[in-house]
Write a protein that holds these residues in place. Structure first.
Motif, PDB file in Angstrom:
ATOM      1  N   SER A 231       0.835  -1.204   0.000  1.00 22.88           N
ATOM      2  CA  SER A 231       0.000   0.000   0.000  1.00 22.88           C
ATOM      3  C   SER A 231       0.871   1.255   0.000  1.00 22.88           C
ATOM      4  CB  SER A 231      -0.905   0.026   1.234  1.00 22.88           C
ATOM      5  OG  SER A 231      -1.709  -1.125   1.305  1.00 22.88           O
ATOM      6  N   PHE A 232       0.293   2.325  -0.474  1.00 23.42           N
ATOM      7  CA  PHE A 232       0.917   3.644  -0.362  1.00 23.42           C
ATOM      8  C   PHE A 232       0.053   4.438   0.597  1.00 23.42           C
ATOM      9  CE2 PHE A 232       4.013   6.427  -2.653  1.00 23.42           C
ATOM     10  CZ  PHE A 232       3.820   7.571  -1.906  1.00 23.42           C
ATOM     11  N   ILE A 233       0.623   4.782   1.748  1.00 23.10           N
ATOM     12  CA  ILE A 233      -0.160   5.428   2.803  1.00 23.10           C
ATOM     13  C   ILE A 233       0.342   6.852   3.014  1.00 23.10           C
ATOM     14  CG2 ILE A 233      -1.063   5.184   5.135  1.00 23.10           C
ATOM     15  CD1 ILE A 233       0.944   2.325   4.143  1.00 23.10           C
ATOM     16  N   ILE A 234      -0.585   7.802   3.023  1.00 20.48           N
ATOM     17  CA  ILE A 234      -0.233   9.202   3.281  1.00 20.48           C
ATOM     18  C   ILE A 234      -0.933   9.647   4.555  1.00 20.48           C
ATOM     19  CG2 ILE A 234      -0.356  11.577   2.441  1.00 20.48           C
ATOM     20  CD1 ILE A 234      -0.452  10.443  -0.403  1.00 20.48           C
ATOM     21  N   LEU A 235      -0.154  10.050   5.530  1.00 20.10           N
ATOM     22  CA  LEU A 235      -0.699  10.642   6.755  1.00 20.10           C
ATOM     23  C   LEU A 235      -0.472  12.152   6.663  1.00 20.10           C
ATOM     24  CD1 LEU A 235      -1.866  10.660   9.611  1.00 20.10           C
ATOM     25  CD2 LEU A 235       0.419  10.080  10.479  1.00 20.10           C
ATOM     26  N   ASP A 236      -1.545  12.875   6.478  1.00 21.63           N
ATOM     27  CA  ASP A 236      -1.469  14.323   6.307  1.00 21.63           C
ATOM     28  C   ASP A 236      -1.771  15.032   7.628  1.00 21.63           C
ATOM     29  OD1 ASP A 236      -1.002  16.559   4.679  1.00 21.63           O
ATOM     30  OD2 ASP A 236      -3.142  16.836   4.301  1.00 21.63           O
ATOM     31  N   GLU A 237      -1.264  16.256   7.771  1.00 21.14           N
ATOM     32  CA  GLU A 237      -1.470  17.060   8.983  1.00 21.14           C
ATOM     33  C   GLU A 237      -1.024  16.299  10.234  1.00 21.14           C
ATOM     34  OE1 GLU A 237      -2.338  20.167   9.026  1.00 21.14           O
ATOM     35  OE2 GLU A 237      -2.876  20.388   6.927  1.00 21.14           O
ATOM     36  N   SER A 238       0.121  15.639  10.137  1.00 22.47           N
ATOM     37  CA  SER A 238       0.559  14.761  11.229  1.00 22.47           C
ATOM     38  C   SER A 238       1.016  15.520  12.471  1.00 22.47           C
ATOM     39  CB  SER A 238       1.689  13.845  10.750  1.00 22.47           C
ATOM     40  OG  SER A 238       2.855  14.594  10.448  1.00 22.47           O
ATOM     41  N   GLN A 239       1.146  16.836  12.368  1.00 17.21           N
ATOM     42  CA  GLN A 239       1.493  17.600  13.576  1.00 17.21           C
ATOM     43  C   GLN A 239       0.374  17.503  14.622  1.00 17.21           C
ATOM     44  OE1 GLN A 239       0.675  19.033  10.717  1.00 17.21           O
ATOM     45  NE2 GLN A 239      -0.821  20.659  11.049  1.00 17.21           N
ATOM     46  N   ASN A 240      -0.807  17.085  14.190  1.00 12.88           N
ATOM     47  CA  ASN A 240      -1.944  16.957  15.102  1.00 12.88           C
ATOM     48  C   ASN A 240      -2.140  15.531  15.609  1.00 12.88           C
ATOM     49  OD1 ASN A 240      -2.663  19.692  15.078  1.00 12.88           O
ATOM     50  ND2 ASN A 240      -3.779  19.450  13.152  1.00 12.88           N
ATOM     51  N   THR A 241      -1.098  14.712  15.506  1.00 17.44           N
ATOM     52  CA  THR A 241      -1.126  13.387  16.139  1.00 17.44           C
ATOM     53  C   THR A 241      -0.433  13.479  17.495  1.00 17.44           C
ATOM     54  OG1 THR A 241       1.003  12.721  15.193  1.00 17.44           O
ATOM     55  CG2 THR A 241      -0.971  12.225  13.905  1.00 17.44           C
ATOM     56  N   THR A 242      -0.833  12.629  18.404  1.00 16.46           N
ATOM     57  CA  THR A 242      -0.092  12.498  19.667  1.00 16.46           C
ATOM     58  C   THR A 242       1.083  11.542  19.431  1.00 16.46           C
ATOM     59  OG1 THR A 242      -1.387  10.610  20.414  1.00 16.46           O
ATOM     60  CG2 THR A 242      -2.219  12.819  20.974  1.00 16.46           C
ATOM     61  N   SER A 243       1.980  11.460  20.375  1.00 16.33           N
ATOM     62  CA  SER A 243       3.118  10.532  20.250  1.00 16.33           C
ATOM     63  C   SER A 243       2.638   9.091  20.135  1.00 16.33           C
ATOM     64  CB  SER A 243       4.050  10.681  21.452  1.00 16.33           C
ATOM     65  OG  SER A 243       4.608  11.974  21.507  1.00 16.33           O
ATOM     66  N   ALA A 244       1.598   8.745  20.908  1.00 20.09           N
ATOM     67  CA  ALA A 244       1.053   7.380  20.862  1.00 20.09           C
ATOM     68  C   ALA A 244       0.424   7.087  19.505  1.00 20.09           C
ATOM     69  CB  ALA A 244       0.034   7.191  21.981  1.00 20.09           C
ATOM     70  N   GLN A 245      -0.301   8.060  18.952  1.00 17.99           N
ATOM     71  CA  GLN A 245      -0.919   7.864  17.639  1.00 17.99           C
ATOM     72  C   GLN A 245       0.127   7.703  16.546  1.00 17.99           C
ATOM     73  OE1 GLN A 245      -3.383  11.419  17.635  1.00 17.99           O
ATOM     74  NE2 GLN A 245      -5.248  10.174  17.730  1.00 17.99           N
ATOM     75  N   MET A 246       1.182   8.497  16.608  1.00 18.65           N
ATOM     76  CA  MET A 246       2.239   8.398  15.597  1.00 18.65           C
ATOM     77  C   MET A 246       2.900   7.026  15.654  1.00 18.65           C
ATOM     78  SD  MET A 246       3.940   9.747  13.088  1.00 18.65           S
ATOM     79  CE  MET A 246       3.707  11.531  13.119  1.00 18.65           C
ATOM     80  N   LYS A 247       3.203   6.553  16.853  1.00 20.62           N
ATOM     81  CA  LYS A 247       3.809   5.223  16.997  1.00 20.62           C
ATOM     82  C   LYS A 247       2.857   4.151  16.457  1.00 20.62           C
ATOM     83  CE  LYS A 247       5.625   1.962  20.424  1.00 20.62           C
ATOM     84  NZ  LYS A 247       5.858   1.694  21.857  1.00 20.62           N
ATOM     85  N   MET A 248       1.582   4.275  16.779  1.00 18.55           N
ATOM     86  CA  MET A 248       0.590   3.311  16.291  1.00 18.55           C
ATOM     87  C   MET A 248       0.565   3.296  14.769  1.00 18.55           C
ATOM     88  SD  MET A 248      -2.685   3.282  14.797  1.00 18.55           S
ATOM     89  CE  MET A 248      -3.520   4.803  15.311  1.00 18.55           C
ATOM     90  N   PHE A 249       0.560   4.472  14.150  1.00 21.91           N
ATOM     91  CA  PHE A 249       0.503   4.547  12.685  1.00 21.91           C
ATOM     92  C   PHE A 249       1.735   3.922  12.044  1.00 21.91           C
ATOM     93  CE2 PHE A 249       1.786   6.747   8.799  1.00 21.91           C
ATOM     94  CZ  PHE A 249       0.700   6.469   7.988  1.00 21.91           C
ATOM     95  N   LEU A 250       2.911   4.278  12.537  1.00 14.54           N
ATOM     96  CA  LEU A 250       4.153   3.789  11.933  1.00 14.54           C
ATOM     97  C   LEU A 250       4.298   2.284  12.053  1.00 14.54           C
ATOM     98  CD1 LEU A 250       6.616   6.596  13.070  1.00 14.54           C
ATOM     99  CD2 LEU A 250       5.719   6.225  10.776  1.00 14.54           C
ATOM    100  N   THR A 251       3.730   1.703  13.083  1.00 11.28           N
ATOM    101  CA  THR A 251       3.833   0.245  13.266  1.00 11.28           C
ATOM    102  C   THR A 251       2.757  -0.512  12.487  1.00 11.28           C
ATOM    103  OG1 THR A 251       2.587   0.459  15.348  1.00 11.28           O
ATOM    104  CG2 THR A 251       4.993   0.379  15.494  1.00 11.28           C
TER     105      THR A 251
END
Length: 338
Positions: A231-251
């Motif tokens: 898949s090609f995944i784009i996470l836009d406006e990622s400055q509005n993620t929490t640290s936990a959300q960012m870790k969840m997305f990357l994994t």
């Protein structure tokens, strides 16, 4: 500063193309003059440029580039002139070599050319790395180029599907209850991604791909528990993620997938006291192979020329505010010390 003068002859000598280049009432020539502090006089296909040596060189490059664009028969717009000016100015500042000029992203509706060192570095990173971050102010092409790379990868069957993800955080406003199903609720947050897709693929084709689930749109919260392969995944406006959300997305990233994470750390809309996942991850993952970081600045802005000035003005104001606060703290410290 000494005034430098140079004569430029554009070939072939085509009256229709020259009229297109100059614009209505020479508006394009005036736009170039104003932007570069140049004086341009035209007689037929011969242009006389006067200014500093550096601005004359940039002006000549812009005129040649725009005249080449008129060969396609489409009328030039002030926006195209602005983009040509930005590209020429960035090339002059950064000393970019012509060998990078062939870097194009091909989509059904158009071919997209990265402009400037940072955009080219960003696109190369997307093509070479599994995970890429594009960090910088609005108008620098972070999201647009990511969507273009995603469309190209999808059409060349490098990936099987495209996922557009965004945290559903309101930009300082309380929108209240939103009616409709999930797609209708999150559509307003994903509108910039849709706009880019429509421009590159067309409205009907995007609709069909969404119906077939080849293109999927989802809020970030719905990524939990998934593994995204091919898949090609784009996470836009990622400055509005929490640290936990960012870790969840990357994994969530699986085999054969590419992820692009974009954001502007100066426009965080999280509740006060909540750490941005984008700010945190840029420190945690720095230096890891196959993860690319590209940092944009005000000079990379490719929207309306006022957008660049606005970004620069805010940056200067923020720097002045920090200096003023630091000075006040030092003064208070000295008073206490005495």
């Amino acid at each position: 500063m000494a005034t430098h003068s140079q004569s430029l002859t554009l070939v072939p000598d085509n009256a229709q193309r020259l009229s297109n280049l100059c614009g209505r009432l020479d508006e394009h020539i005036h736009q170039i003059e104003s932007s570069l502090a140049l004086k341009i006089q035209a007689r037929g296909n011969v242009f006389q440029l006067s200014g500093s040596e550096a601005t004359v060189a940039v002006g000549s490059h812009v005129l040649e580039s725009l005249y080449s664009a008129t060969s396609h028969g489409n009328a030039l717009s002030p926006n195209q002139v602005h983009l040509a000016l930005r590209e020429a100015q960035l090339s002059a500042i950064e000393g970019l070599e012509d060998e990078d000029d062939g870097q194009l992203i091909k989509t059904p509706k158009s071919s997209i050319k990265p402009r400037g060192k940072h955009q080219k570095h960003y696109v190369r990173g997307i093509q070479c790395n599994d995970i890429n971050f594009g960090i910088g102010p609005a108008g620098t092409g972070k999201t647009y180029l990511a969507v273009a790379c995603a469309v190209e990868a999808l059409l060349e069957e490098q990936v099987n599907r495209l996922l557009l993800v965004r945290p559903a955080v309101e930009a300082g406003e309380k929108l209240g209850f939103l009616p409709g199903d999930l797609a209708q609720k999150i559509d307003p947050y994903l509108r910039p991604l849709y706009d880019a897709l429509y421009e590159m693929l067309g409205f009907e084709k995007v609709g069909r791909l969404i119906e077939r689930n080849v293109i999927e749109v989802a809020p970030l919260a719905y990524m939990r528990g998934r593994t995204l392969n091919n898949s090609f995944i784009i996470l836009d406006e990622s400055q509005n993620t929490t640290s936990a959300q960012m870790k969840m997305f990357l994994t969530r990233i699986g085999f054969g997938s590419t992820a692009v994470i974009t954001g502007d750390v100066t426009q965080i809309d999280l509740p006060k006291g909540t750490r941005s996942g984008l700010v945190h991850v840029s420190k945690v993952l720095k230096g890891i192979d196959a993860i690319g970081f590209t940092y944009f600045n005000a000079k990379d802005v490719v929207r309306h020329r006022l957008v660049q000035k606005i970004v620069e003005a805010y940056d200067e104001f923020d720097r002045s505010s920090v200096s003023q606060i630091s000075g006040q703290e030092a003064s208070q410290f000295n008073e206490r010390d005495s």
